[in-house]
Design an enzyme around this catalytic site. Structure first.
Site, PDB file in Angstrom:
ATOM      1  N   CYS A 381       1.358   8.377  -3.795  1.00 18.71           N
ATOM      2  CA  CYS A 381       2.727   7.949  -3.760  1.00 18.71           C
ATOM      3  C   CYS A 381       3.957   9.144  -3.813  1.00 18.71           C
ATOM      4  CB  CYS A 381       2.943   6.771  -4.806  1.00 18.71           C
ATOM      5  SG  CYS A 381       4.383   5.749  -4.528  1.00 18.71           S
ATOM      6  N   HIS A 507      -1.128   3.501  -3.372  1.00 19.82           N
ATOM      7  CA  HIS A 507      -1.879   3.828  -4.626  1.00 19.82           C
ATOM      8  C   HIS A 507      -3.429   3.495  -4.411  1.00 19.82           C
ATOM      9  CE1 HIS A 507       1.318   5.018  -7.306  1.00 19.82           C
ATOM     10  NE2 HIS A 507       1.884   4.184  -6.609  1.00 19.82           N
ATOM     11  N   GLU A 509      -5.874   4.650  -6.107  1.00 15.90           N
ATOM     12  CA  GLU A 509      -6.638   4.366  -7.299  1.00 15.90           C
ATOM     13  C   GLU A 509      -6.811   3.156  -7.878  1.00 15.90           C
ATOM     14  OE1 GLU A 509      -3.661   5.793  -6.750  1.00 15.90           O
ATOM     15  OE2 GLU A 509      -2.216   5.586  -8.302  1.00 15.90           O
TER      16      GLU A 509
HETATM   17  N1  GLN Z   1       9.489   7.172  -6.868  1.00 19.47           N
HETATM   18  C1  GLN Z   1       8.971   6.899  -5.564  1.00 19.47           C
HETATM   19  C2  GLN Z   1       9.333   5.692  -5.009  1.00 19.47           C
HETATM   20  O1  GLN Z   1      10.006   4.796  -5.681  1.00 19.47           O
HETATM   21  C3  GLN Z   1       7.443   6.955  -5.821  1.00 19.47           C
HETATM   22  C4  GLN Z   1       6.955   5.912  -6.483  1.00 19.47           C
HETATM   23  C5  GLN Z   1       5.489   5.927  -7.155  1.00 19.47           C
HETATM   24  O2  GLN Z   1       5.005   7.162  -7.029  1.00 19.47           O
HETATM   25  N2  GLN Z   1       4.771   4.984  -7.508  1.00 19.47           N
HETATM   26  O3  GLN Z   1       9.296   5.599  -3.932  1.00 19.47           O
END
Ligand code: GLN
Length: 541
Positions: A381, A507, A509
């Site tokens: 992400c 994600h 994970e």
């Molecule tokens: N802050 C970034 C976004 O909102 C990444 C979010 C995250 O890593 N979950 O896109």
């Protein structure tokens, strides 16, 4: 008839109720029962979405987009199931629903009260979890510790539920701490007090799980049995362990699965949980050992990245390797420090998800180091967004490229707020959440990992790759190996002329499980081991 198990905690929080609940679930599914779980969090927040992960631990995301307590991650990993938005609720969400009903006039002029309106809503939600006709057992874990101020409505609700479905169809499991004094003596008094507190609410626990740093001797079992009215064989020992995956096997050995199913009239013989046993064996007897760095906003000592840690472990299991983690606080990392020294003995670098601007430059520095030194890299992400920013700055010549989350005035906003996010002011449950499909490009590291053209992965973000810069980045060599089916959103970016450098907007994970390690983590760790081998061979010369 659905059976109901309730898990409460005594003495202190953080003694492993979640793992205990998940382990018991594992024992029951291994007996062939259909199990569903729900975690109740007595805090006022409506969900875990806006809670600080350093204080409260990771925010876990279900496939249908709920932002939940991290225990749901434990449940999914131990049981190998996918839970949903109904599997976690809080005091805040219960009150919100009751107050909304009251405003709509649904209570027809009644005085709306804690009992029965709040307790009824709690029971309705637990019953809902068991509604599916094929659910044999619902396990409900109540967060916090018995005696907490927020606890009484929940304890009353489960007491009533036990009356409604019949005591023979319910089991109360209390997880408590046996304290060890400096002289090695075990003390059961705090546990006795917490059981008495439960009894004040009208609940007699059937099964006691004693968390302890040393074996329980017979005298302590006898004492608890006599003073608290729990039969001795229903007192299970939960000895401290480094390997949480071993816990279901320890419980089985002590007969927990048998006791629980007998008490609930569910008697069915256990089969050996062969897959789990084999997995734990691999975990405890690795053939290789390697070390990767996690460069994030939070470091060790918190559960902020628990699913990431677990998924790394799963990647290790798939490669028969123990993977140690070196935590590097992103904020402390700068380009002019001794990076060779810092990353000495590191075979892979991972930048996890995160929000805000703190530590971003350190993460981008780590990405640059991984790219230039050809060290395997996995970005999750925010870690994918950092990969893109670094590539834009140092390969595609967009000198001050950035995410507008960090620098609104950047000349190259290569990561920008998603269009659908622009009008949103509220922070709770408003991100792009839950699973979405991603189409993979053939002949890429990502395709190689998944071996299929379309995947479904879980998301939690507001920002995305800015399509205005897509072709410029591609021209500079960056590969977008995963995109949304309409091609409007980049889901995976990878660096083709690098041994293994992949970043995902999703994600991975959250979907990794010990018995089914996630393909990206599996391949990341495989490349980490290759890198380690090359590095040691070079060192030997
Ligand atoms: N802050 C970034 C976004 O909102 C990444 C979010 C995250 O890593 N979950 O896109």
């Amino acid at each position: 008839m659905t059976k109901y198990i309730f898990v409460t905690g005594g003495v202190i929080s953080g003694i492993g109720k979640g793992i205990t609940t998940a382990s018991l679930g594992r024992l029951l599914i291994n007996r062939g029962f259909n199990v569903n779980l729900v975690k109740i969090d007595p805090y006022i927040n409506v969900d875990a979405g806006v809670m600080n992960p350093f204080q409260h631990g990771e925010v876990f995301v279900t496939h249908d987009g709920a932002e939940t307590d991290l225990d749901l991650g434990n449940y999914e990993r131990f049981l190998g199931v996918d839970l949903n938005q109904h599997s976690n609720f809080t005091t805040g969400s219960v009150y919100k629903e009751v107050i909304e009903k009251e405003r709509r006039g649904d209570y027809l002029g009644q005085t709306v009260q804690l009992i029965p309106h709040i307790t009824d809503e709690i029971k309705r939600r637990i019953y809902q979890i068991g509604k599916d006709s094929d659910i044999d057992v619902v396990i409900t874990e109540i967060g916090g510790t018995i005696g907490d101020f927020e606890m009484p409505p929940f304890v009353e609700a489960i007491r009533e539920l036990a009356v409604e479905v019949g005591r023979e169809n319910t089991l109360f499991l209390h997880v408590s701490l046996i304290y060890t004094l400096a002289n090695g003596e075990s003390k059961s008094k705090p546990t006795q007090h917490s059981i008495r507190k439960l009894q004040e609410f009208g609940i007699q626990p059937d099964l006691l799980l004693c968390r302890t740093s040393q074996h329980l001797d017979d005298s302590i079992r006898r004492k608890i049995a006599l003073l608290c009215g729990i039969s001795e064989d229903f007192i299970i020992e939960g000895l401290d362990t480094k390997c949480v995956d071993e816990i279901p096997l320890n419980f089985e050995e002590q007969g927990m699965g048998h006791l629980v199913s007998k008490k609930l009239g569910l008697e069915r013989r256990a089969t050996l949980d062969a897959e789990w046993v084999a997995m734990v064996d691999k975990l405890k007897n690795p053939k290789h050992s390697t070390k990767i760095a996690i460069v994030g906003k939070y470091t060790t000592g918190s559960d902020a990245y628990i699913s990431v840690q677990e998924a790394i472990k799963h990647g290790g299991i798939a490669n028969e390797a123990e993977v140690c983690i070196e935590w590097i606080e992103a904020e402390s990392l700068t380009e002019n420090m001794d990076l060779d020294g810092l990353f000495e003995n590191i075979d892979g670098i991972l930048v996890p998800g995160g929000f805000g601007d703190r530590g971003i430059e350190g993460m981008i520095t780590a990405v640059k180091y991984a790219r230039e030194k050809r060290i395997p890299y996995l970005g999750l992400c925010l870690g994918m967004q950092c990969l893109v920013i670094e590539y834009a700055r140092n390969v595609a010549n967009m000198i001050d490229a950035n995410s507008t989350e960090v620098d609104e005035k950047t000349s190259y906003p290569v990561i920008d707020l998603m269009l659908e996010q622009r009008a949103i002011a509220d922070k709770g449950a408003t991100m792009r959440l839950g699973h979405y499909p991603c189409v993979l490009k053939e002949n890429t590291k990502s395709y190689e990992a998944f071996q299929q053209p379309i995947i479904l992965e879980r998301h939690r973000h507001r920002y995305e790759l800015n399509n205005d810069y897509r072709s410029r980045l591609e021209d500079a060599g960056l590969c977008f190996s995963g995109v949304s089916p309409d091609e409007s959103l980049v889901e995976i970016a990878e660096v083709p002329d690098h041994p293994w450098m992949v970043g995902s907007q999703f994600h991975p994970e959250f979907q990794s499980k010990p018995l089914t390690p996630h393909p990206l983590f599996r391949d990341f760790i495989a490349s980490v081991l290759c890198y380690q081998q090359e590095r040691t061979e070079l060192g030997d010369k």
